[in-house]
Design an enzyme around this catalytic site. Structure first.
Site, mmCIF file in Angstrom:
data_model
loop_
_atom_site.group_PDB
_atom_site.id
_atom_site.type_symbol
_atom_site.label_atom_id
_atom_site.label_comp_id
_atom_site.label_asym_id
_atom_site.label_seq_id
_atom_site.Cartn_x
_atom_site.Cartn_y
_atom_site.Cartn_z
ATOM 1 C CE LYS A 110 -4.441 -2.362 1.689
ATOM 2 N NZ LYS A 110 -3.091 -3.943 2.081
HETATM 3 C C1 LIG Z 1 -4.203 -4.586 1.071
HETATM 4 C C2 LIG Z 1 -3.357 -6.327 0.938
HETATM 5 C C3 LIG Z 1 -3.750 -7.228 -0.195
HETATM 6 C C4 LIG Z 1 -4.546 -7.030 -0.933
HETATM 7 O O1 LIG Z 1 -4.038 -5.936 -1.915
HETATM 8 P P1 LIG Z 1 -6.177 -5.484 -2.404
HETATM 9 O O2 LIG Z 1 -5.809 -4.013 -3.935
HETATM 10 O O3 LIG Z 1 -6.945 -4.781 -1.859
HETATM 11 O O4 LIG Z 1 -6.478 -6.340 -3.914
HETATM 12 C C5 LIG Z 1 -2.515 -8.192 -0.396
HETATM 13 N N1 LIG Z 1 -1.858 -8.207 0.201
HETATM 14 C C6 LIG Z 1 -1.301 -7.513 1.012
HETATM 15 C C7 LIG Z 1 -0.198 -7.900 2.382
HETATM 16 C C8 LIG Z 1 -2.057 -6.165 1.457
HETATM 17 O O5 LIG Z 1 -1.511 -5.273 2.374
#
Ligand SMILES: *Cc1c(COP(=O)(O)O)cnc(C)c1O
Length: 495
Positions: A110
């Site tokens: 993120k």
């Molecule tokens: C948010 C997240 C995901 C999922 O990603 P999306 O874009 O919501 O599909 C997968 N792995 C981690 C570690 C995350 O923080």
């Protein structure tokens, strides 16, 4: 470039789409057309570093943002990542690669978007003539709140406030948030669960009285959640960058397809891969990996989206989700951009908890994607076996993608395209689970688990996590669920 709503109502600029977050009709903003990247432009991008590649991709969508400003903002955002390359591609074996997206300030993918969003948002507001200070409110079940605060800390013209369920986050996550630095952040623990936190924050967003009062104090509300196009756009860039790295290192020829396996929750990450493909990047199959919450696997296999099912808490919590909000953007494309059909399905989902695709839409979806899910035992086994074979420790989310990719490869011997596993978190972010998977040792304390994992794997501990232990706690407020707006007022009145 204009942006339209998936539910038909609106047509705005990119700056407006980002400042506003969500369309007034409840739909998500999507580009009016997909900007194209020619092979010549790809060739030119070969010589660029990650930040320059990101700016080039972003400028295709956000053409009213000035290019030099974008380049500078990308350089600043991605300079915060450890190791010099914000999205390194690591070769594991012949035709198998890891795209490591976890070298940012909070050790999860993120950061790729949230380090850049403050610039995109503030600049977007400026371009729209919004003079007020921006107040971001986030309800978080752990990861997003921390990543958002790291991204927004000390940003000019923006304040950010995070609410989390007091008993609903891990010790590590709580410590990460309570020790947050920055002169424009506030953190409040709420005596309730995540759903209640989220509803209470939503209630502030939709209250005209709150909005009026905040406006009179010089603030407008905004959100940093993953349906904002400003979150999606920076994620498109790393698919380009991974592809270019494969070409420039001589692993593939320009133009040949590459498959990506993506651990999926809210569908933002994998959607960005789809956007890259629509822009002309030679993306082959997209492997959509879920955990035990396998609603997307069922959807991609059968065309039926049915949320009337049990919700499981797993060791890959960021994928514990039953409504993947970004899926709406793909639905819009599968429906040939028929906004009425999208609206109908979203209504049906809200009322009945289920909708289904037409046959030709399902066929199109299956051309594009292949889906599988990884249970809890399989997650542990995958981390163990992968470490045994390659001495490479994976986090629990990434393991789901690896598991699904392994099954895809085993069942599709004729597809010789290289496979890139999108690695979304550092194994040190989930040290107990990864430590247990690799050694069988069940260690209760997070910092002890980090230390032992370091001894077992020799992988470097990210500085942001190792430093956490010595940081002082700045935020201790615990509030009742009906007192959140009072906390917001306290925060904005504090000078
Ligand atoms: C948010 C997240 C995901 C999922 O990603 P999306 O874009 O919501 O599909 C997968 N792995 C981690 C570690 C995350 O923080």
């Amino acid at each position: 470039m204009k942006f339209i709503s998936t539910r038909g109502g609106e047509c705005v600029t990119g700056a407006q789409a980002i400042a506003q977050g969500i369309a007034k009709d409840g739909g998500l903003f999507v580009p009016e057309v997909f900007p194209q990247v020619s092979e010549q432009e790809l060739e030119e991008m070969l010589g660029m570093n990650y930040a320059e590649r990101a700016a080039a991709v972003l400028h295709k969508y956000l053409d009213e943002y000035d290019y030099d400003g974008l380049k500078e903002a990308c350089a600043k955002a991605y300079a915060q990542f450890e190791g010099g390359d914000a999205a390194p591609l690591v070769k594991i074996d012949a035709g198998l690669y890891m795209l490591e997206l976890f070298h940012g300030p909070t050790c999860a993918f993120k950061d790729m978007a949230l380090t850049l969003l403050p610039y995109l948002l503030r600049k977007g507001c400026d371009l729209c003539g919004i003079k007020e200070e921006v107040l971001i409110l986030v309800a978080t079940s752990g990861d997003t709140g921390k990543a958002a605060m790291e991204g927004f800390k000390n940003a000019d013209g923006i304040k950010i406030m995070v609410f989390y369920p007091n008993d609903g986050v891990s010790k590590m996550q709580k410590l990460q948030m309570a020790t947050q630095e920055g002169n424009n952040v506030d953190v409040v623990a709420v005596r309730s669960n995540f759903d209640v936190c989220q509803s209470a924050v939503k209630a502030i967003f939709t209250s005209e009285a709150c909005k009026e009062e905040l406006k009179s104090k010089g603030f407008i509300l905004s959100s940093a959640n993953s349906i904002n196009f400003g979150r999606l756009a920076p994620q498109i860039a790393y698919y380009f960058s991974a592809y270019l790295d494969l070409v420039s290192s001589g692993q593939i020829d320009m133009g040949s397809p590459v498959n990506f396996a993506v651990p999926t929750g809210n569908f933002g990450n994998i959607l960005a891969a789809y956007y890259a493909k629509r822009m002309g990047l030679p993306v082959g199959k997209l492997i959509c990996a879920s955990n035990k919450n396998n609603i997307l696997t069922d959807f991609i296999r059968t065309g039926v989206y049915d949320k009337r099912r049990e919700f499981y808490k797993t060791m890959s919590p960021s994928m514990d989700i039953l409504i993947s909000s970004n899926l709406e953007r793909l639905l819009f494309e599968l429906a040939d951009r028929n906004a009425v059909r999208v609206q109908m399905r979203m209504d049906k989902l809200a009322k009945e908890g289920i909708y289904n695709l037409y046959d030709e839409e399902l066929e199109q979806l299956q051309q594009l994607m292949w889906a599988d899910f990884c249970g809890e035992d399989e997650t542990v086994e995958t981390i163990y076996e992968f470490f045994e074979e390659y001495q490479y420790p994976m986090d629990t989310h990434t393991a789901c993608a690896m598991y699904a990719a392994g099954n895809y490869i085993a069942q599709h011997e004729k597809d010789g395209a290289p496979m890139v596993i999108v690695s979304t978190a550092s194994p040190y972010k989930f040290p107990q689970d990864v430590m247990y998977a690799i050694t069988g040792n069940d260690i209760k304390d997070s910092f002890k688990a980090i230390k032992h994992l370091n001894i077992a794997t020799a992988m470097k501990v990210p500085a942001s996590l190792s430093k956490l232990r010595d940081k002082s706690v700045r935020f201790t407020t615990v509030a009742d669920k009906d007192k959140l707006y009072a906390e917001v007022l306290k925060f904005v009145d504090k000078k």
